[in-house]
Design a protein around this motif. Sequence first.
Motif, PDB file in Angstrom:
ATOM      1  N   GLN A 136      -2.647 -34.713 -34.308  1.00 58.28           N
ATOM      2  CA  GLN A 136      -1.246 -35.426 -34.254  1.00 58.28           C
ATOM      3  C   GLN A 136      -1.393 -36.989 -34.416  1.00 58.28           C
ATOM      4  O   GLN A 136      -0.461 -37.467 -34.757  1.00 58.28           O
ATOM      5  N   LEU A 137      -2.424 -37.487 -33.460  1.00 57.56           N
ATOM      6  CA  LEU A 137      -2.488 -38.969 -33.614  1.00 57.56           C
ATOM      7  C   LEU A 137      -2.530 -39.565 -34.805  1.00 57.56           C
ATOM      8  O   LEU A 137      -2.094 -40.590 -35.152  1.00 57.56           O
ATOM      9  N   ALA A 138      -3.370 -38.991 -35.721  1.00 56.63           N
ATOM     10  CA  ALA A 138      -3.869 -39.566 -37.082  1.00 56.63           C
ATOM     11  C   ALA A 138      -2.748 -38.857 -38.009  1.00 56.63           C
ATOM     12  O   ALA A 138      -2.758 -39.323 -39.137  1.00 56.63           O
ATOM     13  N   GLN A 139      -1.910 -38.016 -37.654  1.00 54.27           N
ATOM     14  CA  GLN A 139      -0.635 -37.524 -38.512  1.00 54.27           C
ATOM     15  C   GLN A 139      -1.194 -37.080 -39.585  1.00 54.27           C
ATOM     16  O   GLN A 139      -0.682 -37.225 -40.914  1.00 54.27           O
ATOM     17  N   LEU A 140      -2.288 -36.065 -39.538  1.00 50.73           N
ATOM     18  CA  LEU A 140      -2.866 -35.364 -40.585  1.00 50.73           C
ATOM     19  C   LEU A 140      -1.774 -34.425 -41.426  1.00 50.73           C
ATOM     20  O   LEU A 140      -0.968 -33.741 -40.722  1.00 50.73           O
ATOM     21  N   SER A 141      -1.944 -34.387 -42.654  1.00 49.54           N
ATOM     22  CA  SER A 141      -1.313 -33.128 -43.331  1.00 49.54           C
ATOM     23  C   SER A 141      -1.682 -32.089 -43.098  1.00 49.54           C
ATOM     24  O   SER A 141      -2.949 -31.800 -42.593  1.00 49.54           O
ATOM     25  N   PRO A 142      -0.810 -30.690 -43.126  1.00 53.47           N
ATOM     26  CA  PRO A 142      -1.572 -29.487 -42.656  1.00 53.47           C
ATOM     27  C   PRO A 142      -2.713 -29.092 -43.470  1.00 53.47           C
ATOM     28  O   PRO A 142      -3.544 -28.451 -42.889  1.00 53.47           O
ATOM     29  N   MET A 143      -2.716 -29.368 -44.693  1.00 51.51           N
ATOM     30  CA  MET A 143      -3.866 -29.150 -45.544  1.00 51.51           C
ATOM     31  C   MET A 143      -5.215 -29.674 -44.864  1.00 51.51           C
ATOM     32  O   MET A 143      -6.259 -28.930 -44.875  1.00 51.51           O
ATOM     33  N   VAL A 144      -4.945 -31.183 -44.602  1.00 50.61           N
ATOM     34  CA  VAL A 144      -6.069 -31.772 -44.460  1.00 50.61           C
ATOM     35  C   VAL A 144      -6.743 -31.291 -42.873  1.00 50.61           C
ATOM     36  O   VAL A 144      -7.775 -30.927 -42.515  1.00 50.61           O
ATOM     37  N   ALA A 145      -5.797 -31.061 -41.976  1.00 49.03           N
ATOM     38  CA  ALA A 145      -6.108 -30.346 -40.503  1.00 49.03           C
ATOM     39  C   ALA A 145      -6.638 -29.209 -40.954  1.00 49.03           C
ATOM     40  O   ALA A 145      -7.662 -28.999 -40.079  1.00 49.03           O
ATOM     41  N   GLU A 146      -6.272 -28.391 -41.726  1.00 47.02           N
ATOM     42  CA  GLU A 146      -6.754 -27.050 -41.935  1.00 47.02           C
ATOM     43  C   GLU A 146      -8.148 -27.165 -42.419  1.00 47.02           C
ATOM     44  O   GLU A 146      -9.157 -26.519 -41.588  1.00 47.02           O
ATOM     45  N   TYR A 147      -8.455 -28.074 -43.247  1.00 50.93           N
ATOM     46  CA  TYR A 147     -10.018 -28.269 -43.712  1.00 50.93           C
ATOM     47  C   TYR A 147     -10.714 -28.789 -42.663  1.00 50.93           C
ATOM     48  O   TYR A 147     -11.799 -28.526 -42.451  1.00 50.93           O
ATOM     49  N   ALA A 148     -10.272 -29.811 -42.015  1.00 49.03           N
ATOM     50  CA  ALA A 148     -10.982 -30.454 -40.896  1.00 49.03           C
ATOM     51  C   ALA A 148     -11.313 -29.617 -39.670  1.00 49.03           C
ATOM     52  O   ALA A 148     -12.569 -29.555 -39.034  1.00 49.03           O
ATOM     53  N   TRP A 149     -10.236 -28.621 -39.221  1.00 50.76           N
ATOM     54  CA  TRP A 149     -10.592 -27.670 -38.154  1.00 50.76           C
ATOM     55  C   TRP A 149     -11.596 -26.784 -38.784  1.00 50.76           C
ATOM     56  O   TRP A 149     -12.656 -26.165 -37.953  1.00 50.76           O
ATOM     57  N   SER A 150     -11.505 -26.124 -39.714  1.00 43.77           N
ATOM     58  CA  SER A 150     -12.575 -25.032 -40.353  1.00 43.77           C
ATOM     59  C   SER A 150     -13.831 -25.772 -40.468  1.00 43.77           C
ATOM     60  O   SER A 150     -14.810 -24.936 -40.024  1.00 43.77           O
ATOM     61  N   TYR A 151     -14.106 -26.987 -40.531  1.00 37.43           N
ATOM     62  CA  TYR A 151     -15.270 -27.617 -40.754  1.00 37.43           C
ATOM     63  C   TYR A 151     -15.815 -27.753 -39.362  1.00 37.43           C
ATOM     64  O   TYR A 151     -16.966 -27.450 -38.977  1.00 37.43           O
ATOM     65  N   LEU A 152     -15.150 -28.369 -38.315  1.00 41.74           N
ATOM     66  CA  LEU A 152     -15.622 -28.513 -36.983  1.00 41.74           C
ATOM     67  C   LEU A 152     -15.781 -27.142 -36.155  1.00 41.74           C
ATOM     68  O   LEU A 152     -16.750 -27.198 -35.478  1.00 41.74           O
ATOM     69  N   GLN A 153     -15.165 -26.142 -36.577  1.00 40.74           N
ATOM     70  CA  GLN A 153     -15.212 -24.936 -35.938  1.00 40.74           C
ATOM     71  C   GLN A 153     -16.777 -24.347 -36.172  1.00 40.74           C
ATOM     72  O   GLN A 153     -17.317 -23.887 -35.294  1.00 40.74           O
ATOM     73  N   VAL A 154     -17.295 -24.611 -37.437  1.00 43.18           N
ATOM     74  CA  VAL A 154     -18.589 -24.187 -37.706  1.00 43.18           C
ATOM     75  C   VAL A 154     -19.680 -25.171 -37.311  1.00 43.18           C
ATOM     76  O   VAL A 154     -20.529 -24.712 -36.571  1.00 43.18           O
ATOM     77  N   LEU A 155     -19.264 -26.499 -37.426  1.00 43.25           N
ATOM     78  CA  LEU A 155     -20.301 -27.460 -37.238  1.00 43.25           C
ATOM     79  C   LEU A 155     -20.567 -27.525 -35.851  1.00 43.25           C
ATOM     80  O   LEU A 155     -21.915 -27.584 -35.305  1.00 43.25           O
ATOM     81  N   VAL A 156     -19.687 -27.216 -34.810  1.00 41.49           N
ATOM     82  CA  VAL A 156     -19.933 -27.321 -33.365  1.00 41.49           C
ATOM     83  C   VAL A 156     -21.373 -26.295 -32.973  1.00 41.49           C
ATOM     84  O   VAL A 156     -22.009 -26.679 -31.995  1.00 41.49           O
ATOM     85  N   TRP A 157     -21.385 -25.296 -33.656  1.00 40.23           N
ATOM     86  CA  TRP A 157     -22.571 -24.120 -33.323  1.00 40.23           C
ATOM     87  C   TRP A 157     -23.969 -24.750 -33.387  1.00 40.23           C
ATOM     88  O   TRP A 157     -24.637 -24.146 -33.147  1.00 40.23           O
ATOM     89  N   GLY A 158     -23.841 -25.837 -34.137  1.00 47.12           N
ATOM     90  CA  GLY A 158     -25.393 -26.478 -34.630  1.00 47.12           C
ATOM     91  C   GLY A 158     -25.747 -27.409 -33.463  1.00 47.12           C
ATOM     92  O   GLY A 158     -26.892 -28.013 -33.692  1.00 47.12           O
ATOM     93  N   THR A 159     -24.865 -27.602 -32.423  1.00 48.55           N
ATOM     94  CA  THR A 159     -25.003 -28.568 -31.349  1.00 48.55           C
ATOM     95  C   THR A 159     -26.422 -28.426 -30.613  1.00 48.55           C
ATOM     96  O   THR A 159     -27.098 -29.541 -30.528  1.00 48.55           O
ATOM     97  N   ALA A 160     -26.706 -27.227 -30.471  1.00 53.93           N
ATOM     98  CA  ALA A 160     -28.128 -27.301 -29.697  1.00 53.93           C
ATOM     99  C   ALA A 160     -29.371 -27.546 -30.499  1.00 53.93           C
ATOM    100  O   ALA A 160     -30.291 -28.218 -30.173  1.00 53.93           O
ATOM    101  N   PHE A 161     -29.134 -27.239 -31.883  1.00 56.62           N
ATOM    102  CA  PHE A 161     -30.337 -27.615 -32.943  1.00 56.62           C
ATOM    103  C   PHE A 161     -30.486 -29.042 -33.092  1.00 56.62           C
ATOM    104  O   PHE A 161     -31.549 -29.301 -33.026  1.00 56.62           O
TER     105      PHE A 161
END
Length: 476
Positions: free
Chosen positions: A139-164
Amino acid sequence: MINQYFFHYLVFSMNLSTNNVSVLQLNSQPPTIYEILRFALPLVLGLVTNALMNLTDTIFMGWLGAAQLAAIPFAAGIYLIGWILMVGIMRSSISFIARLFGAKEKHKIGSILFHYQLLAIMGLPLLLLYIQSFPIFSQLAQLSPMVAEYAWSYLQVLVWGTAFTLLLILYTSFYQAIGNSTFPMYISLIVLVINVILDYALIFGKWGMPALGVAGSAYATILAQAVGAFVMLITLISAENRQQFHLRYWQRPDMNLLKQIFWVGFPQGLGDFTELIAWVGLSVIAGRLGDTALAANNIGMQFTLVLFLPGLALGITAASYTGRFLGENRPELARLTTYKILSIGGLYMGILGIPLWFFGAEIARLFTEDIVIITEATYVFKVMALYQLFDCIGIIIRATLNGAGDTRIPTLFLLACILIVMFPLSIIFSLFITPPLMGIWLGTFVYMVVLAMLMLYRYRSNHWVTIQLETRAIMV
């Protein structure tokens, strides 16, 4: 996939590097310039390799489309904000490991590693909780719905590699602490190659792999870093290393040791976090001046991220030597080594300032043909040429203090300089100096000078010599 012969080769190579680490043992003289450079150059290459991983991901996203290209760096930046605090804690392991290694108490290092591994694993639930704040950033960055969806999809996966990723940084710090910077460099190269191959396969669905798009990039990063952490772990737990460093699969956690690790590591992580937020804030200030100023500012920022890597490598080098010399109870050699490393860094930064001052326009033309952006970027490069030496001093001395376990006061100095010097002066100078962007960077220049002087003051106070890390009670 790493085949059996390649895997055995890595294990064999690592056994050689740990068994022969005695060649890096400290003696009665400070290291020569050649020895310092031999230690620092693999660090530089390793850091550059990590930067190339991010560049590779960005290039592949550009092939997918504009929305993906906008989403992935944004999501990675959000992840980095939360992740970098844990990274600082992992890197603080150098303080403990280097000191024990220098004191010839290697048998206690296994307990230190075990407790840091616990903290690395704890990073996953913390980051999972943190990324739930993504809608606020969006919301702060005022992302478009498409960009927000792509960003969230990427972030949800990436976080599982934190321990590695945290374990990879921890094991890298372990080898750096005992004087081995070459093997982590090789691991970084392996991780880069695997990441590039898996990026291509998982993003676009090549070689029978599913086409996962932005999520494929995140999976590639996780798998590549998991391989790196796994190879390092396997080499660490070889029979001889287990005996030498008293490595163990499990022990009862020592709450007092965890408390001290947190007491040393959290300020170091907080300092890294604060510095990252400061540079993000600088971009926000530049963005208020318009697209042209922001574009020129981003060119300067990209160069800053590259130019500081050798300084960071020299800082890690100084931290490793300082910890080992303090372990041997020879702070005078630690001081001589740090000053020698400062002279190397000062020479590098001084030479670097020459092309920045005289050829800034030519450098800017590599990014754009817009004459206005080139002009403003040229002013930025001139200011950067002036502050290179002070930036080098600040980076190396802060890392040296951290290597001695002196993390709280340097972090307070950093916070104070950002809040009292950097932001206020950048805003004020931008109101009275033309172009305003040069005013922003002049404020940064003053910040670099003040921070460097404060770090030198702290170092010359010799408080770092008196710091005691409570490692005597470690279970062995």
